[in-house]
Write a protein that holds these residues in place. Structure first.
Motif, PDB file in Angstrom:
ATOM      1  N   ALA A 155       0.852  -1.197   0.000  1.00 46.73           N
ATOM      2  CA  ALA A 155       0.000   0.000   0.000  1.00 46.73           C
ATOM      3  C   ALA A 155       0.883   1.240   0.000  1.00 46.73           C
ATOM      4  O   ALA A 155       1.791   1.359   0.835  1.00 46.73           O
ATOM      5  N   ILE A 156       0.618   2.159  -0.926  1.00 48.52           N
ATOM      6  CA  ILE A 156       1.258   3.476  -0.891  1.00 48.52           C
ATOM      7  C   ILE A 156       0.190   4.428  -0.359  1.00 48.52           C
ATOM      8  O   ILE A 156      -0.857   4.612  -0.979  1.00 48.52           O
ATOM      9  N   CYS A 157       0.426   4.966   0.815  1.00 44.34           N
ATOM     10  CA  CYS A 157      -0.649   5.621   1.555  1.00 44.34           C
ATOM     11  C   CYS A 157      -0.098   6.799   2.344  1.00 44.34           C
ATOM     12  O   CYS A 157       1.082   6.837   2.685  1.00 44.34           O
ATOM     13  N   ASN A 158      -0.984   7.762   2.643  1.00 41.79           N
ATOM     14  CA  ASN A 158      -0.523   8.945   3.377  1.00 41.79           C
ATOM     15  C   ASN A 158      -0.857   8.892   4.869  1.00 41.79           C
ATOM     16  O   ASN A 158      -0.405   9.753   5.614  1.00 41.79           O
ATOM     17  N   VAL A 159      -1.665   7.922   5.291  1.00 43.87           N
ATOM     18  CA  VAL A 159      -2.091   7.911   6.691  1.00 43.87           C
ATOM     19  C   VAL A 159      -1.606   6.619   7.379  1.00 43.87           C
ATOM     20  O   VAL A 159      -2.134   5.535   7.142  1.00 43.87           O
ATOM     21  N   PRO A 160      -0.576   6.761   8.241  1.00 42.88           N
ATOM     22  CA  PRO A 160       0.054   5.583   8.841  1.00 42.88           C
ATOM     23  C   PRO A 160      -0.921   4.704   9.640  1.00 42.88           C
ATOM     24  O   PRO A 160      -0.760   3.491   9.675  1.00 42.88           O
ATOM     25  N   SER A 161      -1.919   5.345  10.272  1.00 45.36           N
ATOM     26  CA  SER A 161      -2.811   4.580  11.143  1.00 45.36           C
ATOM     27  C   SER A 161      -4.049   4.070  10.409  1.00 45.36           C
ATOM     28  O   SER A 161      -4.986   3.593  11.022  1.00 45.36           O
ATOM     29  N   SER A 162      -4.044   4.150   9.066  1.00 44.44           N
ATOM     30  CA  SER A 162      -5.263   3.824   8.309  1.00 44.44           C
ATOM     31  C   SER A 162      -5.511   2.322   8.211  1.00 44.44           C
ATOM     32  O   SER A 162      -4.602   1.500   8.415  1.00 44.44           O
ATOM     33  N   THR A 163      -6.745   1.982   7.845  1.00 45.33           N
ATOM     34  CA  THR A 163      -7.126   0.584   7.669  1.00 45.33           C
ATOM     35  C   THR A 163      -6.303  -0.066   6.552  1.00 45.33           C
ATOM     36  O   THR A 163      -5.864  -1.209   6.677  1.00 45.33           O
ATOM     37  N   LEU A 164      -6.086   0.671   5.464  1.00 42.97           N
ATOM     38  CA  LEU A 164      -5.339   0.107   4.335  1.00 42.97           C
ATOM     39  C   LEU A 164      -3.920  -0.288   4.756  1.00 42.97           C
ATOM     40  O   LEU A 164      -3.430  -1.365   4.395  1.00 42.97           O
ATOM     41  N   VAL A 165      -3.279   0.566   5.522  1.00 43.73           N
ATOM     42  CA  VAL A 165      -1.920   0.278   5.991  1.00 43.73           C
ATOM     43  C   VAL A 165      -1.943  -0.933   6.926  1.00 43.73           C
ATOM     44  O   VAL A 165      -1.122  -1.844   6.809  1.00 43.73           O
ATOM     45  N   ARG A 166      -2.924  -0.957   7.820  1.00 41.25           N
ATOM     46  CA  ARG A 166      -3.039  -2.077   8.761  1.00 41.25           C
ATOM     47  C   ARG A 166      -3.242  -3.402   8.052  1.00 41.25           C
ATOM     48  O   ARG A 166      -2.691  -4.411   8.443  1.00 41.25           O
ATOM     49  N   GLU A 167      -4.022  -3.393   6.981  1.00 39.56           N
ATOM     50  CA  GLU A 167      -4.396  -4.655   6.344  1.00 39.56           C
ATOM     51  C   GLU A 167      -3.469  -5.081   5.204  1.00 39.56           C
ATOM     52  O   GLU A 167      -3.602  -6.179   4.685  1.00 39.56           O
ATOM     53  N   SER A 168      -2.544  -4.208   4.786  1.00 39.03           N
ATOM     54  CA  SER A 168      -1.625  -4.565   3.700  1.00 39.03           C
ATOM     55  C   SER A 168      -0.371  -5.204   4.284  1.00 39.03           C
ATOM     56  O   SER A 168       0.055  -4.866   5.389  1.00 39.03           O
ATOM     57  N   ALA A 169       0.253  -6.103   3.520  1.00 39.30           N
ATOM     58  CA  ALA A 169       1.475  -6.760   4.010  1.00 39.30           C
ATOM     59  C   ALA A 169       2.610  -5.741   4.110  1.00 39.30           C
ATOM     60  O   ALA A 169       3.367  -5.744   5.075  1.00 39.30           O
ATOM     61  N   LEU A 170       2.710  -4.865   3.122  1.00 41.00           N
ATOM     62  CA  LEU A 170       3.815  -3.914   3.071  1.00 41.00           C
ATOM     63  C   LEU A 170       3.284  -2.509   2.819  1.00 41.00           C
ATOM     64  O   LEU A 170       2.236  -2.350   2.200  1.00 41.00           O
ATOM     65  N   THR A 171       4.031  -1.520   3.287  1.00 43.89           N
ATOM     66  CA  THR A 171       3.575  -0.129   3.150  1.00 43.89           C
ATOM     67  C   THR A 171       4.726   0.776   2.757  1.00 43.89           C
ATOM     68  O   THR A 171       5.856   0.586   3.221  1.00 43.89           O
ATOM     69  N   LEU A 172       4.426   1.740   1.911  1.00 43.26           N
ATOM     70  CA  LEU A 172       5.351   2.850   1.690  1.00 43.26           C
ATOM     71  C   LEU A 172       4.550   4.121   1.948  1.00 43.26           C
ATOM     72  O   LEU A 172       3.612   4.433   1.204  1.00 43.26           O
ATOM     73  N   LEU A 173       4.892   4.832   3.007  1.00 41.02           N
ATOM     74  CA  LEU A 173       4.130   6.037   3.359  1.00 41.02           C
ATOM     75  C   LEU A 173       4.593   7.221   2.506  1.00 41.02           C
ATOM     76  O   LEU A 173       5.776   7.365   2.222  1.00 41.02           O
ATOM     77  N   THR A 174       3.622   8.059   2.132  1.00 35.15           N
ATOM     78  CA  THR A 174       3.964   9.189   1.256  1.00 35.15           C
ATOM     79  C   THR A 174       4.459  10.418   2.031  1.00 35.15           C
ATOM     80  O   THR A 174       5.064  11.303   1.440  1.00 35.15           O
TER      81      THR A 174
END
Ligand code: F6R
Length: 365
Positions: free
Chosen positions: A128-147
């Motif tokens: 997930a490439i996302c701007n909100v660290p505490s979001s549902t998408l970040v929580r539920e994705s295996a990997l994250t790159l925060l914007t």
């Protein structure tokens, strides 16, 4: 706090040099994308053979740009789809496919539903490439790159979009590098270019006053057409979305080569045509598309660097965009279109930060 700005949108447009720097921070060295940027060692990228990108709205446009980068730099097939379509169809998932979502909020209902469905479909992993660290998408994705764009208040996304593009460029280079598709020299060249991005955005912002002047000409327009080719086509789509969202002018975007397959019929002296001109081997083709428009009396607004030889003339309103490496052009060309839609909305007196009928976070389908 809007500080010196009249609207959050303008404040957020001007924050872009800073937040793009924040997005790059800790992700690149002098010569490479760091192997730690996804929170785990990036060697998992070696196994990827395909990429599926799923997102909505502006985030979907960012994904469309990434398709050009991933196929060009890494040589991997990449598909991009809006989440509201993806989630309701039977998707064929090739072996070793990365599932990549983009979301500013991380709470978009369709994107979350797509991720949940994807988990059942045998993808290699989800990023997930996302701007909100505490979001549902970040929580539920295996990997994250925060914007790392910071909170975005304006409903029309600006800095969240350009940082998504920055994060996608980092990801595309990381994949290409792990796949062995990128020489060390080429990677160093790309990373050096990326490092200059905040300065180029700063320079692009200097056209603000000139664009404000141009925007007066849109006050009584009812339609606008945006044209681009290659990775500038999704930027044309994004420019047209921004204009319709906040100024309520009907706008459409086409790949310039599609003009004569239909939209040329719309062109007359009441139809402004906004064209994004990249400085690459498509330049001459695009110039001939522009001639087709000019011949029909259309009013052309060209955004190009000064070495393209385009300039103000009868029927052509030229706005200079800084000359940058080709890979950065989609990001830098976004800036004048944000400024244009902002100033047109101000001229029209619409509610810039809170356009009618729209919500910042679309948590219902
Ligand atoms: C338009 C805009 C929207 C969002 C879309 C998805 O300016 O911001 O099109 O991009 O609603 O939202 P996120 O990115 O939060 O998933």
């Amino acid at each position: 706090d809007k500080g010196e700005y009249r609207h959050y949108m303008m404040k957020e447009i001007y924050e872009q040099p800073k937040v793009i720097a924040a997005c790059l921070e800790g992700r690149i060295s002098e010569t490479k994308v760091l192997t730690s940027c996804f929170g785990v060692d990036s060697s998992f990228l070696k196994d990827i053979e395909n990429v599926h990108i799923v997102a909505c709205g502006t985030s979907y446009h960012a994904g469309m740009v990434a398709k050009y980068w991933i196929e060009d730099l890494a040589g991997l097939p990449c598909s991009v789809e809006v989440a509201s379509e993806y989630r309701y169809r039977k998707v064929a998932v090739p072996k070793n496919t990365l599932f990549l979502t983009l979301s500013q909020s991380g709470e978009t209902a369709d994107t979350l539903a797509a991720l949940r469905m994807a988990k059942e479909l045998g993808y290699l992993t989800s990023l997930a490439i996302c701007n909100v660290p505490s979001s549902t998408l970040v929580r539920e994705s295996a990997l994250t790159l925060l914007t790392n764009a910071g909170a975005e208040i304006g409903v029309a996304s600006t800095k969240a979009f350009t940082t998504q593009l920055t994060a996608l460029l980092i990801t595309s280079i990381a994949i290409a590098s792990e796949k062995g598709a990128l020489s060390a020299e080429k990677e160093a060249e790309l990373v050096t270019s990326m490092r200059s991005l905040p300065a180029h955005i700063d320079e692009a912002l200097k056209q603000d006053a000139a664009i404000k002047k141009v925007s007066d000409r849109f006050a009584n327009k009812h339609n606008a057409l945006f044209l681009g080719r290659g990775p500038m086509f999704p930027i044309a789509l994004e420019g047209s979305l921004k204009l319709k969202e906040i100024s309520y002018i009907h706008a459409e975007a086409y790949p310039a080569g599609e003009l004569k397959h239909g939209p040329l019929a719309l062109v007359d002296e009441d139809m402004p045509i906004i064209t994004l001109v990249p400085h690459n081997n498509m330049l001459d083709k695009l110039k001939s598309n522009l001639q087709e428009v000019a011949a029909r009396g259309g009013e052309l607004y060209v955004f190009a660097d000064k070495d393209t030889d385009l300039h103000n003339e009868d029927g052509v309103i030229f706005t200079e965009v800084p000359k940058v490496d080709e890979i950065l052009e989609p990001i830098v060309h976004t800036i004048p279109l944000q400024l244009l839609s902002y100033h047109v909305a101000v001229v029209k007196g619409t509610d810039v930060d809170q356009p009618r009928n729209l919500a910042k976070s679309v948590t219902v389908e």
